[in-house]
Each structure stands twice: as C-alpha cells, then as structure tokens.
Design an enzyme around this catalytic site. Structure first.
Site, PDB file in Angstrom:
ATOM      1  CG  ASP A  34      -0.203   0.049   2.528  1.00 25.79           C
ATOM      2  OD1 ASP A  34       1.040  -0.101   2.516  1.00 25.79           O
ATOM      3  OD2 ASP A  34      -0.856   0.235   3.573  1.00 25.79           O
TER       4      ASP A  34
ATOM      5  NE  ARG B  43       4.731  33.305  -7.607  1.00 25.77           N
ATOM      6  CZ  ARG B  43       5.374  32.389  -8.323  1.00 25.77           C
ATOM      7  NH1 ARG B  43       4.682  31.463  -8.964  1.00 25.77           N
ATOM      8  NH2 ARG B  43       6.675  32.403  -8.411  1.00 25.77           N
TER       9      ARG B  43
ATOM     10  CB  THR C 248       6.581  24.926 -14.043  1.00 30.63           C
ATOM     11  OG1 THR C 248       6.470  26.338 -13.775  1.00 30.63           O
ATOM     12  CG2 THR C 248       5.807  24.154 -12.993  1.00 30.63           C
ATOM     13  CB  ALA C 249      11.223  26.193 -16.685  1.00 25.78           C
TER      14      ALA C 249
ATOM     15  CE  LYS D 222       8.309  36.041  -9.575  1.00 24.19           C
ATOM     16  NZ  LYS D 222       8.747  34.642  -9.600  1.00 24.19           N
TER      17      LYS D 222
ATOM     18  CD  GLU E 157       1.472   1.235   6.258  1.00 17.61           C
ATOM     19  OE1 GLU E 157       2.274   0.550   6.935  1.00 17.61           O
ATOM     20  OE2 GLU E 157       0.245   1.264   6.480  1.00 17.61           O
TER      21      GLU E 157
ATOM     22  CG  HIS F 140      11.691  29.960  -1.640  1.00 22.40           C
ATOM     23  ND1 HIS F 140      12.096  30.203  -2.936  1.00 22.40           N
ATOM     24  CD2 HIS F 140      10.545  30.675  -1.455  1.00 22.40           C
ATOM     25  CE1 HIS F 140      11.232  31.018  -3.519  1.00 22.40           C
ATOM     26  NE2 HIS F 140      10.287  31.325  -2.643  1.00 22.40           N
TER      27      HIS F 140
END
Length: 366
Positions: free
Chosen positions: A91, A248, A277-278, A246, A93, A184
């Site tokens: 399953d 978003r 995703t570039a 930019k 695990e 980040h």
C-alpha cells in the site's frame, strides 16, 4: 597527672584520626588516578578523530531520494554510507531498518525532500525515529532541498504555513540538528527550535562562472524577492545587477512586467534558488531579449524541473542552465545539452565534517 594522661590520650587520638584521614585522601587520590588512567585508555574510541574514516562515533546514512549524492559526500570525507534496509509495503508504507549499531554515534542522514515530496519526507521522518530509538547520540538531518519552503507565510487567507509544519515534524521525530542548502527564505531557520546550518551553493556556482569568464556580464534577479541572492552573486563575479519585475497571477503562473537596469548588448546571468516549471525562467529570458540582451544564461541551486520545465528550457533561447545536484535529475533532463550539473558534495562534506568536529561552518564561505 590523670588530667595530663587524659590530655595525651586525646592528642594521640587526634594524631591517629589525622593519619586515618590522610590515608583516606591518599586512597581516594589513587582511585581517582586509576579512573583517569582507565578513561585515557578508552579515550581513543570515544574521541572524535580528525580522520572521519577512523572515527567510530561518526556515521553517514542515506534515504532513497538522492543516494548518489550521499555516496559522493562519503567519498569526499572518506566514510562509507551506512547499511540500511528500506522497503515498501504493497500500500506504499515505508519500512526502514538500520543494519548497523548506532548507539552513542553522531549520525548524519542525507535526504532531500524532492519529488515525490511527501514520500521522501515520510521516509526521512521514519529514518529519524529509527535512529532515535536505536540510541544515536545526535541526529543531524542533511536536507539539500527543503520541500514546502515556498509556503513560509500566510500570503492569502486560510492557508497553511507548511514550512513551519515540516520543521515541527522533523524536530518532533527526533532530529537534533539540521543542515540545509539555499532555503527559499532564510527566515525558515527561525521555524526550528534546534540548531540549523544554512549553506549556500554560490561558491560552487561562482567558481564555474568565473572560469567561463563571460563578456559584459550582468547578473539578473528574476523577481524582487531574489535581489539579495543576485546582489551577492554579482559582487562575487564583479558584475552589475538588473532586476525583472514580475507579477504572480496564480500558483506556478507568472507574468513578467519589465526589466529594471541596463541589459542591452549584455550577457545576462539569471540567478534563482529553484527552477520548478521554468515558467518564470523562460518569461524572464524573453523579457531580457526584448530589452536587448545579447546572450542569456541561468543558474539555480535546485533543479526541481516539474511538469513542462524540460520542454520549456529546450525550446527557449537560453544558452545554458547551470544547476547543482541537490536533486537528482530526471533522465530527460540529463539528456538535455543545455543543462549542466555541478556537484555540491564537497561543500556538504566539509560542512558535515565541521559540524562533527564542532568547528565553524561559516569559514566555508569566507
């Protein structure tokens, strides 16, 4: 006379008592010296050796997310990767078992939380729990890529601060220290109640682009949030800085507005921490060429490269995309000539050695 004899008797007793006390002190000193001698004999096994390959109190383990990176780290510090058994039930695990004794050992576990993020995260938590229950002296999680880092604040109503949740999970599982690469947002360190060492891939990337010696170089930040990172890089390579404004509009969807700074006729180098995703990357490239850029390169620490990222990079006007091996590349990305991978194994190995030896990690960036 009786009183005199009585006095002499008391003095004799005092002298006998003093001699007895002196004997006890001597015996205690002898016992203490013997204990110290025994401690000295055991010390070679318990002290942290300058040579990690000879250090019985150090072990390195890997999850399944990026074992090649862990093995490369092991080669840099002269230590084999510890033996474990990782399997999955029907399953999904995860089953984890240590095949080595770690009692009293300073353990380092390397596991980026890359795709599939949740699977690798749970695997890391299970590994930490197993190490804790096996009586490891200290558990340091080495997470080259920290998943959920982009969810570090409430930017909209009724959303989770997932970066904080992951920090709590790692700590509750039993991690004693954490080592990350290019978070980040640097403030994520504050989500942890354990010591955190934050490394930067910039020394590896800077060295590469210095060797390329690109003409008329301008370093570009793809958004306002990455200005500090790009400015640091620009200072290291001695180049001016430009910023792409930019907006978003939705998750993984961005709209590039305009370029701040002179890029006309310049070789532009876009610096970012993550390429997902570039979408941001290729729109930044288009904006730079529209502003008169001659050539555009890109560099990032973490090559997530999800969804249409590889096709977007392949069809873009990018000269080259330079990334590190914090995340293993998919086969399609490995075959793309535009993508070049640099190793941070040496950097991570040096940091791990410094943490184990209790020396300064910051000297790696001085």
């Amino acid at each position: 006379m009786e009183a005199g004899r009585s006095t002499v008797t008391v003095e004799d007793k005092q002298q006998d008592g003093g001699q007895s006390a002196a004997k006890e002190v001597a015996q205690f000193a002898a016992a203490d010296a013997a204990a110290k001698a025994k401690e000295a004999k055991l010390a070679p096994d318990r002290k942290r050796s300058r040579n990690l390959s000879e250090d019985k109190r150090f072990k390195l383990f890997s999850g399944t997310a990026n074992r090649p990176l862990t093995e490369e780290i092991g080669r840099h510090i002269g230590v084999p990767v510890g033996e474990v058994k990782i399997q999955r039930f029907a399953d999904g695990e995860v089953y984890f078992q240590l095949l080595e004794n770690v009692r009293g050992v300073d353990v380092f576990v390397v596991q980026p939380t890359c795709y599939p993020v949740d699977q690798h995260l749970v695997e890391l938590l299970v590994m930490i729990d197993a190490l804790k229950r096996a009586s490891a002296a200290r558990i340091t999680v080495v997470v080259p890529y920290y998943g959920y880092a982009r969810q570090d604040r409430k930017d909209r109503p009724r959303v989770a601060i997932s970066a904080k949740l992951i920090a709590d999970l790692l700590t509750t599982a039993g991690a004693n220290r954490a080592l990350f690469v290019d978070l980040h947002a640097a403030q994520i360190q504050g989500f942890f109640n354990i010591p955190v060492d934050h490394l930067f891939a910039s020394p590896v990337l800077v060295s590469h682009f210095r060797e390329l010696n690109l003409p008329n170089l301008t370093v570009v930040s793809p958004d306002a949030g990455g200005v500090e990172r790009a400015r640091f890089f620009a200072q290291k390579v001695g180049a001016p800085l430009a910023i792409v404004d930019k907006r978003r509009t939705d998750l993984n969807v961005t709209e590039v507005m305009h370029v701040i700074g002179d890029v006309s006729g310049k070789t532009c180098l876009i610096i970012d921490d993550i390429i997902d995703t570039a979408g941001t990357l290729v729109k930044t490239v288009d904006a730079l060429f529209a502003a008169g850029a001659a050539t555009v390169y890109a560099a990032a620490s973490h090559a997530v490269l999800s969804g249409p990222a590889i096709d977007r990079i392949a069809n873009s006007r990018l000269e080259q995309v330079v990334v590190t091996n914090t995340i293993p590349l998919r086969e399609a990305a490995q075959k793309l000539p535009k993508i070049k991978v640099l190793s941070i194994a040496g950097l991570l190995g040096a940091a791990i050695e410094s943490i184990h030896m209790e020396t300064s990690v910051s000297t790696l960036f001085s």
